[in-house]
Write a protein that holds these residues in place. Sequence first.
Motif, PDB file in Angstrom:
ATOM      1  N   VAL A   1      10.607  -8.822  10.323  1.00 16.61           N
ATOM      2  CA  VAL A   1       9.589  -9.424   9.469  1.00 16.61           C
ATOM      3  C   VAL A   1       8.364  -8.506   9.490  1.00 16.61           C
ATOM      4  O   VAL A   1       7.924  -8.071  10.544  1.00 16.61           O
ATOM      5  CB  VAL A   1       9.218 -10.828   9.998  1.00 16.61           C
ATOM      6  N   PRO A   2       7.806  -8.207   8.320  1.00 17.32           N
ATOM      7  CA  PRO A   2       6.623  -7.336   8.306  1.00 17.32           C
ATOM      8  C   PRO A   2       5.422  -8.036   8.930  1.00 17.32           C
ATOM      9  O   PRO A   2       5.310  -9.262   8.892  1.00 17.32           O
ATOM     10  CB  PRO A   2       6.388  -7.085   6.812  1.00 17.32           C
ATOM     11  N   GLY A   3       4.546  -7.236   9.482  1.00 18.85           N
ATOM     12  CA  GLY A   3       3.300  -7.774  10.002  1.00 18.85           C
ATOM     13  C   GLY A   3       2.390  -8.201   8.859  1.00 18.85           C
ATOM     14  O   GLY A   3       2.677  -7.949   7.682  1.00 18.85           O
ATOM     15  N   PHE A   4       1.299  -8.833   9.202  1.00 23.68           N
ATOM     16  CA  PHE A   4       0.389  -9.351   8.182  1.00 23.68           C
ATOM     17  C   PHE A   4      -0.108  -8.250   7.261  1.00 23.68           C
ATOM     18  O   PHE A   4      -0.043  -8.363   6.037  1.00 23.68           O
ATOM     19  CB  PHE A   4      -0.790 -10.061   8.854  1.00 23.68           C
TER      20      PHE A   4
ATOM     21  N   THR B   1      -0.316  -5.111   2.205  1.00 17.20           N
ATOM     22  CA  THR B   1      -0.245  -3.805   1.550  1.00 17.20           C
ATOM     23  C   THR B   1       0.863  -3.792   0.502  1.00 17.20           C
ATOM     24  O   THR B   1       0.647  -3.353  -0.631  1.00 17.20           O
ATOM     25  CB  THR B   1       0.012  -2.696   2.587  1.00 17.20           C
ATOM     26  N   GLU B   2       2.039  -4.277   0.860  1.00 12.10           N
ATOM     27  CA  GLU B   2       3.161  -4.315  -0.093  1.00 12.10           C
ATOM     28  C   GLU B   2       2.858  -5.275  -1.247  1.00 12.10           C
ATOM     29  O   GLU B   2       3.209  -4.999  -2.382  1.00 12.10           O
ATOM     30  CB  GLU B   2       4.458  -4.711   0.621  1.00 12.10           C
TER      31      GLU B   2
ATOM     32  N   LEU C   1      -0.059  -6.035  -2.492  1.00 15.85           N
ATOM     33  CA  LEU C   1      -1.055  -5.443  -3.380  1.00 15.85           C
ATOM     34  C   LEU C   1      -0.455  -4.321  -4.227  1.00 15.85           C
ATOM     35  O   LEU C   1      -0.919  -4.086  -5.348  1.00 15.85           O
ATOM     36  CB  LEU C   1      -2.250  -4.934  -2.584  1.00 15.85           C
ATOM     37  N   LYS C   2       0.561  -3.654  -3.741  1.00 14.74           N
ATOM     38  CA  LYS C   2       1.235  -2.616  -4.516  1.00 14.74           C
ATOM     39  C   LYS C   2       1.926  -3.227  -5.729  1.00 14.74           C
ATOM     40  O   LYS C   2       2.005  -2.611  -6.778  1.00 14.74           O
ATOM     41  CB  LYS C   2       2.259  -1.880  -3.658  1.00 14.74           C
ATOM     42  N   VAL C   3       2.437  -4.434  -5.561  1.00 12.73           N
ATOM     43  CA  VAL C   3       3.151  -5.113  -6.642  1.00 12.73           C
ATOM     44  C   VAL C   3       2.185  -5.517  -7.744  1.00 12.73           C
ATOM     45  O   VAL C   3       2.524  -5.505  -8.927  1.00 12.73           O
ATOM     46  CB  VAL C   3       3.913  -6.340  -6.110  1.00 12.73           C
ATOM     47  N   LEU C   4       0.966  -5.898  -7.371  1.00  7.83           N
ATOM     48  CA  LEU C   4      -0.015  -6.330  -8.365  1.00  7.83           C
ATOM     49  C   LEU C   4      -0.449  -5.129  -9.129  1.00  7.83           C
ATOM     50  O   LEU C   4      -0.735  -4.880 -10.123  1.00  7.83           O
ATOM     51  CB  LEU C   4      -1.211  -6.988  -7.698  1.00  7.83           C
TER      52      LEU C   4
END
Length: 72
Positions: A58-61, A66-67, A69-72
């Motif tokens: 599971v990714p950290g907070f 970060t991921e 915000l990349k999608v937005l």
Amino acid sequence: MITVSVHDEKEIEKLLENFTPMIKSKLNNTSYQEREDLEQELKMKICEKAEMLLCQEVPGFWEFITEFLKVL
């Protein structure tokens, strides 16, 4: 094959203990001949899914943010 640590095995056993009363109560709705097999199948599925979830990374907070915000 997925390897599970002793700590994880104990957690899975505890999970099964918590689910056992509900499983047994629901099995009253099935025929007597099928109960034992169905109980075993349900417990096996719970173990499989628990092992899968325990082994997921599971990714950290901040990695998640970060991921995201990349999608937005």
